[in-house]
Design a protein around this motif. Structure first.
Motif, PDB file in Angstrom:
ATOM      1  N   LEU A   1       7.031   7.229  14.429  1.00  0.00           N
ATOM      2  CA  LEU A   1       7.962   8.076  13.781  1.00  0.00           C
ATOM      3  C   LEU A   1       8.185   8.003  12.101  1.00  0.00           C
ATOM      4  O   LEU A   1       9.141   8.456  11.606  1.00  0.00           O
ATOM      5  N   GLN A   2       7.198   7.453  11.493  1.00  0.00           N
ATOM      6  CA  GLN A   2       6.987   7.030  10.071  1.00  0.00           C
ATOM      7  C   GLN A   2       6.550   8.746   9.639  1.00  0.00           C
ATOM      8  O   GLN A   2       5.559   9.076  10.141  1.00  0.00           O
ATOM      9  N   SER A   3       6.742   8.840   8.568  1.00  0.00           N
ATOM     10  CA  SER A   3       6.271  10.151   7.767  1.00  0.00           C
ATOM     11  C   SER A   3       5.034   9.956   6.893  1.00  0.00           C
ATOM     12  O   SER A   3       4.388  10.532   6.511  1.00  0.00           O
ATOM     13  N   ASP A   4       4.637   8.432   6.666  1.00  0.00           N
ATOM     14  CA  ASP A   4       3.389   8.410   6.219  1.00  0.00           C
ATOM     15  C   ASP A   4       2.881   6.831   6.697  1.00  0.00           C
ATOM     16  O   ASP A   4       3.727   6.144   7.131  1.00  0.00           O
ATOM     17  N   TYR A   5       1.743   6.280   6.316  1.00  0.00           N
ATOM     18  CA  TYR A   5       1.048   5.066   6.575  1.00  0.00           C
ATOM     19  C   TYR A   5       0.142   4.841   5.526  1.00  0.00           C
ATOM     20  O   TYR A   5      -0.272   5.492   4.712  1.00  0.00           O
ATOM     21  N   ASP A   6      -0.251   3.317   5.569  1.00  0.00           N
ATOM     22  CA  ASP A   6      -1.244   3.207   4.331  1.00  0.00           C
ATOM     23  C   ASP A   6      -2.699   3.009   5.345  1.00  0.00           C
ATOM     24  O   ASP A   6      -2.603   2.430   6.308  1.00  0.00           O
ATOM     25  N   GLY A   7      -3.691   3.826   4.821  1.00  0.00           N
ATOM     26  CA  GLY A   7      -5.031   3.758   5.447  1.00  0.00           C
ATOM     27  C   GLY A   7      -5.971   4.484   4.699  1.00  0.00           C
ATOM     28  O   GLY A   7      -5.819   4.810   3.433  1.00  0.00           O
ATOM     29  N   ILE A   8      -6.919   5.018   5.307  1.00  0.00           N
ATOM     30  CA  ILE A   8      -8.098   5.758   4.683  1.00  0.00           C
ATOM     31  C   ILE A   8      -8.119   7.300   4.716  1.00  0.00           C
ATOM     32  O   ILE A   8      -8.541   7.946   4.110  1.00  0.00           O
ATOM     33  N   GLY A   9      -7.018   7.547   5.760  1.00  0.00           N
ATOM     34  CA  GLY A   9      -7.042   9.295   6.011  1.00  0.00           C
ATOM     35  C   GLY A   9      -8.190   9.775   6.611  1.00  0.00           C
ATOM     36  O   GLY A   9      -8.670  10.475   5.951  1.00  0.00           O
ATOM     37  N   VAL A  10      -8.473   9.496   7.987  1.00  0.00           N
ATOM     38  CA  VAL A  10      -9.497  10.388   8.644  1.00  0.00           C
ATOM     39  C   VAL A  10      -9.156  10.501  10.021  1.00  0.00           C
ATOM     40  O   VAL A  10      -8.716   9.703  10.832  1.00  0.00           O
ATOM     41  N   GLU A  11      -9.570  11.586  10.581  1.00  0.00           N
ATOM     42  CA  GLU A  11      -9.503  12.229  11.993  1.00  0.00           C
ATOM     43  C   GLU A  11     -10.772  11.547  12.571  1.00  0.00           C
ATOM     44  O   GLU A  11     -11.769  11.905  11.907  1.00  0.00           O
ATOM     45  N   PHE A  12     -10.768  10.611  13.910  1.00  0.00           N
ATOM     46  CA  PHE A  12     -11.914  10.196  14.282  1.00  0.00           C
ATOM     47  C   PHE A  12     -11.838  10.641  15.746  1.00  0.00           C
ATOM     48  O   PHE A  12     -10.762  10.847  16.233  1.00  0.00           O
TER      49      PHE A  12
END
Length: 559
Positions: free
Chosen positions: A113-124
Motif C-alpha cells: 500500500l505504499q505509493s513508491d519504493y526504492d529500486g531500479i524501476g523495471v517490470e520483469f
C-alpha cells in the motif's frame, strides 16, 4: 487465499484505540496484504475488562508451557517459531482476517500500500528460469541506464539469478534497495555476441494504483484502480481531471481484481461521485469505541455524469465499500459478478519485535445497512474455498445460481432491492467467459509462452512497430495463423505437444492477448488495455449500457 484491507487510515482511528509494477506477485504476500488494517502504535498486554481473570490465566498458562518446552523438551526447539505458530493457530479461531505477520514479512506486506519504493524501476517476468525485462519504467533508473525490453538478467552484483529457481521475493530483495545505492546487472541482449554489464543507481520509484486512464471515445472515459494505497486518491484526482479536460461526460470505473486498501481513499473517491451530505459507510464494533460513520462532504468533480462500475469476485473490502455506496445511492450501474465479500475492519498492532498483529475490531456496512461480509461460520478452510465453490455452483455463469435470504433484503435510495450477506451483487450480471480457455491454453499460460512470444515478436519487428502509430496498429494489425503456428512450434520445443482442437478453441483469445502484449511493448500500458478491452465481455457490456442512457437499468438510476 483470504481477502481484506487496510480499513481505517491513521488519521481516522476511533478513540481510543498495502498485475505493483512487477509482473509476478507472491501468493503469500498478497494473502497477507489482503487481510490487514491501518498502522497504529504498539498496544501492550492489557486484559479485557470483561474477563480479566480468564485472560490473565490464559496468558500465564501459555507462558508456563512455552517455558517448559524450551527448557525440558528432549530436542532443541525454536521457542519463537513455536510461539508464532501458536499465535497463528489461535487467530484462526476468530475470523479469516485477523492475522499475525512475523517481523521478516511485515515490511513486504506493508509495501503493497505504499505509493513508491526504492529500486531500479523495471517490470520483469520469468521465462524458463531467466529474469527477463518486460519493460523499464518510464524515466526510471533502469531506463536511464539503458535496459531494454527482452534483456535477460543473468546476475545481480555478481550473483547468478538465471536458472537457479529464485522466488519473486528473492528477486525483490536483490533488485530493490536504498536510493542512491548501485547495483551491477549482467545482461544478455539479443544481437550482442556476449553479455554486457549495466550499472544501475537505485532511486525512488512511483508505485501507481491507478493502473490506467484513457478516453474510449470523445465522451466516455475508462479508469482502472488496482488497489487503494496511500496515493490512490491523488492519482485518481489527477487522472479524472485529465479525462475531464478531454471531454469526459461518461465514465467506466474498473474495480475488478481490486483487493482493497485504505478505506478513507475509497470513501474520498466515493465523495467525488456522490453529492450532498450522504452516508458512505459505517462501522460497528464491540461497544461503541470503534463505531464510525463517514459522509460525503465535498463538491465532487463528477457528481452528475453517467457512471458504470465494473466488479468481480476479486473486488474486495474497500473496493466493495466504494461499489456499495455508489449502488445504494443509485449513483452508478454496477456491472460484472458478485464481489468477494469482505466486510471486516482490521487494526494493526505493532509488536515489540517488529512483527504485527492485525486484529478485526469492527464490521462495516453500506449506507442501506448491508453487511458485505460473507459467512465464515464453517471454518477457515471452507471460507478459503468460497470462490472455488462459487464455480462449482455455477455462480460465475448464471445469476440465478446466487441465492439470498429474504432477511438480507435492503433498498437503495430509489427503492431498488439489493442484498447483503456476502459481497456486492451487480445490477447487470455478466457471466465469466471460459469458452476459449482450453486445457491447451492453460498450459501455454502456465509455461509463460504467450508473454514470451509477444516480447519476442516485438523484438523481431521493433523498427516496423515504432514507425507505426498506435491507432494504425490497433485498426490494422492481426495475429495470423502463421504466427499462431509459430507459438505452437515453440511450445512443442518446450515439451507441450500440439493440440489442434485446443488451439481452435482458444485462438480468438490468444490473438487478442498476443496483440495486446505486443502493443504493451511498442506503445505502453494504455495501448495494452485498449487492445484487451476489445475482447473484454464486462467492458463491452459496460460500454453498451453507458452509451444507451435511456435503457431500463440506467433509467432506474435516474440518469
Amino acid at each position: 487465499m483470504t481477502s481484506g484491507s487496510f480499513d481505517l487510515p491513521p488519521d481516522q482511528v476511533p478513540t481510543p484505540p498495502r498485475n505493483t509494477r512487477w509482473s509476478v506477485r507472491q501468493p503469500w504476500l498478497l494473502g497477507l496484504v489482503l487481510a490487514c488494517g491501518i498502522l497504529v502504535g504498539a498496544n501492550p498486554f492489557r486484559p479485557s475488562d470483561q474477563n480479566p481473570d480468564l485472560t490473565a490465566r490464559g496468558y500465564l498458562k501459555f507462558k508456563e508451557i512455552l517455558s517448559y518446552v524450551d527448557r525440558d523438551y528432549v530436542d532443541s526447539v525454536n521457542a519463537e517459531e513455536l510461539s508464532d505458530y501458536a499465535i497463528t493457530r489461535m487467530l484462526e479461531r476468530l475470523d479469516p482476517h485477523s492475522v499475525f505477520i512475523p517481523a521478516k514479512q511485515q515490511r513486504e506486506a506493508s509495501s503493497f500500500l505504499q505509493s513508491d519504493y526504492d529500486g531500479i524501476g523495471v517490470e520483469f517476468n520469468m521465462f524458463r528460469d531467466t529474469v527477463t525485462v518486460v519493460a523499464p519504467l518510464s524515466e526510471g533508473p533502469a531506463e536511464q541506464a539503458g535496459l531494454e525490453p527482452g534483456d535477460r538478467i543473468l546476475s545481480v552484483d555478481g550473483q547468478p539469478v538465471s536458472g537457479v529457481h529464485y522466488t519473486t521475493q528473492d528477486l525483490f530483495g536483490k533488485l530493490r534497495g536504498p536510493r542512491g545505492s548501485r547495483v551491477q546487472l549482467k545482461v544478455l541482449r539479443r544481437g550482442l555476441p556476449r553479455p554486457i554489464m549495466v550499472p544501475v543507481t537505485r532511486n525512488r520509484i512511483p508505485n501507481s494504483s491507478v493502473e490506467v486512464a484513457y478516453m474510449v471515445d470523445n465522451q466516455t472515459g475508462y479508469l482502472k484502480i488496482s488497489r487503494f494505497a496511500s496515493g490512490t486518491y491523488d492519482e485518481f484526482k489527477t487522472a479524472l481531471g485529465d479525462l475531464r479536460r478531454q471531454g469526459l461526460t461518461r465514465l467506466v470505473l474498473d474495480l475488478r481484481g481490486n483487493p482493497g486498501g485504505y478505506l478513507d481513499r475509497a470513501t474520498k473517491i466515493a465523495d467525488e461521485f456522490i453529492g450532498g451530505t450522504k452516508k458512505l459507510v459505517y462501522t460497528e464494533g464491540k461497544g461503541d469505541q470503534y463505531d464510525t460513520q463517514t459522509y460525503s462532504r465535498v463538491a465532487g468533480e463528477f457528481e452528475e455524469g453517467t457512471l458504470v462500475v465494473l466488479v468481480d469476485e476479486g473486488s474486495a473490502s474497500a473496493a466493495e465499500v466504494l461499489a456499495g455506496a455508489l449502488q445504494d445511492h443509485d449513483r452508478a450501474l454496477v456491472v460484472g459478478r458478485r464481489t468477494f465479500g469482505k466486510g471486516l475492519v482490521q487494526q494493526p498492532i505493532a509488536l515489540h519485535d517488529g512483527s504485527e498483529l492485525r486484529l478485526t475490531i469492527a464490521r462495516y456496512y453500506t449506507p442501506s445497512g448491508r453487511s458485505i461480509q460473507k459467512s465464515y461460520g464453517h471454518g477457515l478452510a471452507e471460507y478459503q474455498k468460497d470462490l472455488q465453490n462459487r464455480g462449482r455452483n455455477g455462480e460465475y455463469f448464471h445469476a440465478d445460481s446466487i441465492h439470498f435470504a429474504d432477511s438480507l433484503r435492503y433498498r437503495t435510495a430509489h427503492g431498488r432491492i439489493v442484498y447483503g450477506g456476502g459481497g456486492i451483487m451487480p445490477d447487470l450480471f455478466v457471466s465469466r467467459d471460459t469458452s476459449a480457455q482450453s486445457g491447451y491454453y492453460l498450459r501455454l499460460q502456465g509455461l509463460n509462452l504467450v508473454r514470451e512470444f509477444g516480447l519476442s515478436y516485438f523484438q523481431d519487428h521493433k523498427a516496423d512497430l515504432e514507425s507505426m502509430r498506435f491507432e494504425q496498429f490497433n485498426q490494422d494489425f492481426r495475429i495470423s495463423d502463421t504466427q499462431l503456428q509459430q507459438l505452437v512450434n515453440r511450445a512443442a520445443q518446450n515439451g507441450l505437444p500440439a493440440d489442434a482442437a485446443g488451439l481452435r478453441r482458444c485462438a480468438p483469445l490468444l490473438r487478442t492477448q498476443l496483440k495486446a502484449l505486443i502493443a504493451r511493448n511498442a506503445y505502453g500500458k494504455q495501448a495494452y488495455f485498449q487492445v484487451l478491452s476489445q475482447g473484454d465481455a464486462e467492458m463491452q457490456q459496460a460500454l453498451s449500457a453507458i452509451r444507451e442512457p435511456n435503457t431500463a437499468l440506467l433509467g432506474l438510476l435516474g440518469q
